[in-house]
Design an enzyme around this catalytic site. Structure first.
Site, mmCIF file in Angstrom:
data_model
loop_
_atom_site.group_PDB
_atom_site.id
_atom_site.type_symbol
_atom_site.label_atom_id
_atom_site.label_comp_id
_atom_site.label_asym_id
_atom_site.label_seq_id
_atom_site.Cartn_x
_atom_site.Cartn_y
_atom_site.Cartn_z
ATOM 1 N N LYS A 154 -12.039 0.532 5.322
ATOM 2 C CA LYS A 154 -12.412 -0.164 4.102
ATOM 3 C C LYS A 154 -13.611 -1.091 4.375
ATOM 4 O O LYS A 154 -14.645 -0.609 4.751
ATOM 5 C CB LYS A 154 -11.196 -0.891 3.547
ATOM 6 C CG LYS A 154 -9.904 -0.030 3.555
ATOM 7 C CD LYS A 154 -9.967 1.190 2.654
ATOM 8 C CE LYS A 154 -8.848 2.200 2.882
ATOM 9 N NZ LYS A 154 -7.493 1.686 2.850
ATOM 10 N N TYR B 274 0.842 -1.198 0.000
ATOM 11 C CA TYR B 274 0.000 0.000 0.000
ATOM 12 C C TYR B 274 0.884 1.258 0.000
ATOM 13 O O TYR B 274 1.886 1.303 0.719
ATOM 14 C CB TYR B 274 -0.897 -0.063 1.239
ATOM 15 C CG TYR B 274 -1.732 1.159 1.471
ATOM 16 C CD1 TYR B 274 -2.810 1.452 0.633
ATOM 17 C CD2 TYR B 274 -1.466 2.023 2.524
ATOM 18 C CE1 TYR B 274 -3.583 2.584 0.849
ATOM 19 C CE2 TYR B 274 -2.236 3.151 2.748
ATOM 20 C CZ TYR B 274 -3.290 3.430 1.902
ATOM 21 O OH TYR B 274 -4.044 4.546 2.117
ATOM 22 N N ASP C 30 -1.211 -7.358 6.759
ATOM 23 C CA ASP C 30 -2.248 -6.359 6.527
ATOM 24 C C ASP C 30 -3.405 -7.082 5.830
ATOM 25 O O ASP C 30 -3.298 -7.456 4.666
ATOM 26 C CB ASP C 30 -1.686 -5.229 5.663
ATOM 27 C CG ASP C 30 -2.669 -4.088 5.467
ATOM 28 O OD1 ASP C 30 -3.893 -4.353 5.507
ATOM 29 O OD2 ASP C 30 -2.224 -2.942 5.257
HETATM 30 C C1 LIG Z 1 -6.239 2.100 3.284
HETATM 31 C C2 LIG Z 1 -5.196 1.117 3.615
HETATM 32 C C3 LIG Z 1 -4.284 1.356 4.654
HETATM 33 C C4 LIG Z 1 -4.266 2.639 5.454
HETATM 34 O O1 LIG Z 1 -5.441 2.801 6.182
HETATM 35 P P1 LIG Z 1 -6.063 4.240 6.537
HETATM 36 O O2 LIG Z 1 -7.287 3.878 7.275
HETATM 37 O O3 LIG Z 1 -6.312 4.940 5.237
HETATM 38 O O4 LIG Z 1 -5.058 4.962 7.353
HETATM 39 C C5 LIG Z 1 -3.344 0.375 4.919
HETATM 40 N N1 LIG Z 1 -3.289 -0.763 4.200
HETATM 41 C C6 LIG Z 1 -4.134 -1.018 3.187
HETATM 42 C C7 LIG Z 1 -4.018 -2.294 2.448
HETATM 43 C C8 LIG Z 1 -5.121 -0.087 2.860
HETATM 44 O O5 LIG Z 1 -5.955 -0.342 1.839
#
Ligand SMILES: *Cc1c(COP(=O)(O)O)cnc(C)c1O
Length: 390
Positions: free
Chosen positions: A203, A106, A178
């Site tokens: 998300k 990311y 993640d």
């Molecule tokens: C959006 C995202 C992040 C960061 O998250 P935020 O809530 O925007 O700080 C980290 N990893 C992945 C895979 C993401 O899609």
């Protein structure tokens, strides 16, 4: 051990009930928004579990319990963003430590690694994490963390969590995954040997594009305590209202994900046969290089896909500008479909040469497939492809 009350139930039930009991006083079903900063103590230092809102808040406690139970983990920590949770894992490290991670992580993860923590004398190696020899070659005696994403963004590469956790543990390093793209409904990294799972709650877990948040889940009590120390010390904690919104979102995670996956599967095979498209990246397609691994590691293939529009950079820009069902926006995982051009948007923070080397071409288009009717999505894309061809 914290009992999150999931009692061996299936995830659809856990999503709705874990961490949430009707209020004893009133019978109210939903966790209240405990808008509050401080708590009455019965005697100096003698409190009822809460002292100050950065340290702990009852709405946050319920969210942490809920997300931990979804991941099948013992301990959860919530943050004000996904970057807040990633930062907290990095807080575990010391100057001189080394981190190995994927070459298509990311964009914000790449940025915090290279532009924030390299300044603090941490070293990072970015490798193709589908190549386990390359990962092993990158590991050194000072490697303390292997940071894994799967599926990755935006090329949807699928990484083998179990194999990578084994490599990390050979070197006494932590394996962090993640799990934002897959969600615990489709993939539970702790079951495969990961030490800690990171989420952007912004998300799919939030699911409605109305909140930013993050979470960490682990089974290791000592690790959780250290994460809690940094959570409280750094202070990137979520507001009670944000916790309430995510709790509202996680209740429908399983039903939303079913539709996201179904629509993405339909759209991926349609795009795969479309003359305006030269390549589709979706783990559910037989042609995907890690399709078998995805089928093993995940319960379904998710709602994210990317494709190469067969045209110039400008024509690809026209496609993402012309769609109407798909909104031109960064982010993903909400009920509405989104479309974007990684090279110009989400991955713009990665230097151009590195971006090209990692396969993030200018014509690449990424979509977060929502839960609208898939017929409307196809008509929308067809109209945008026609507009771009004019
Ligand atoms: C959006 C995202 C992040 C960061 O998250 P935020 O809530 O925007 O700080 C980290 N990893 C992945 C895979 C993401 O899609």
């Amino acid at each position: 051990m914290t009992d999150y009350g999931d009692e061996g139930r299936r995830i659809e039930t856990t999503a709705i009930h874990a961490g949430q009991e009707p209020d004893e006083g009133t019978g109210a079903l939903m966790t209240p928004i405990h808008a509050n900063s401080t708590y009455e103590q019965d005697a100096p230092g003698d409190h009822r579990g809460y002292e100050y809102n950065r340290t702990g808040n009852p709405t946050r406690t319920d969210l942490e319990a809920n997300v931990a139970a979804l991941e099948g983990g013992e301990y959860g920590r919530a943050f004000s963003s996904g970057m807040g949770s990633i930062n907290t894992v990095l807080n575990l490290l010391s100057a001189g430590d080394h981190v190995v991670t994927g070459d298509d992580v990311y964009g914000g993860t790449h940025r915090i690694f290279t532009q924030v923590y390299e300044e603090y004398d941490l070293a990072f190696d970015f490798v193709d994490t589908t190549d386990h020899d390359a990962v092993r070659d990158a590991m050194t005696e000072s490697t303390e963390l292997l940071w894994v994403e799967t599926p990755t963004n935006p090329l949807m590469r699928v990484n083998d969590i179990g194999a990578l956790a084994d490599v990390a543990h050979e070197y006494d390093a932590l394996c962090a995954v993640d799990n934002t793209f897959a969600t615990p409904y489709l993939q539970r990294p702790l079951e495969h040997g990961a030490d800690v799972v990171s989420h952007s709650l912004t998300k799919y877990l939030g699911g409605h594009s109305d909140v930013v948040g993050g979470a960490l889940v682990t089974d290791d009590a000592d690790l959780d305590e250290r994460l809690g120390f940094y959570q409280n010390s750094v202070g990137a904690t979520p507001s009670p209202f944000d916790c309430f919104l995510v709790l509202r979102g996680t209740k429908t995670l399983p039903v939303r994900m079913d539709r996201h996956c179904e629509n993405a599967r339909t759209l991926a095979s349609w795009l795969d046969d479309h003359e305006a498209v030269s390549r589709v990246y979706y783990p559910g397609l037989d042609s995907h290089p890690q399709h078998d691994l995805a089928a093993e590691q995940m319960d379904d293939f998710g709602g994210m896909l990317s494709f190469e529009f067969d045209g110039t950079l400008e024509q690809a820009s026209t496609v993402v500008e012309e769609t109407e069902v798909f909104t031109l926006a960064e982010s993903l995982g909400g009920v509405e479909s989104l479309i974007e051009q990684p090279a110009a948007m989400t991955h713009a923070a990665i230097p151009a040469e590195e971006r090209e080397a990692a396969g993030l071409t200018d014509g690449l288009i990424r979509v977060s497939v929502g839960v609208e009717h898939v017929d409307d999505m196809r008509a929308d894309l067809d109209a945008a492809f026609d507009a771009a061809a004019e």
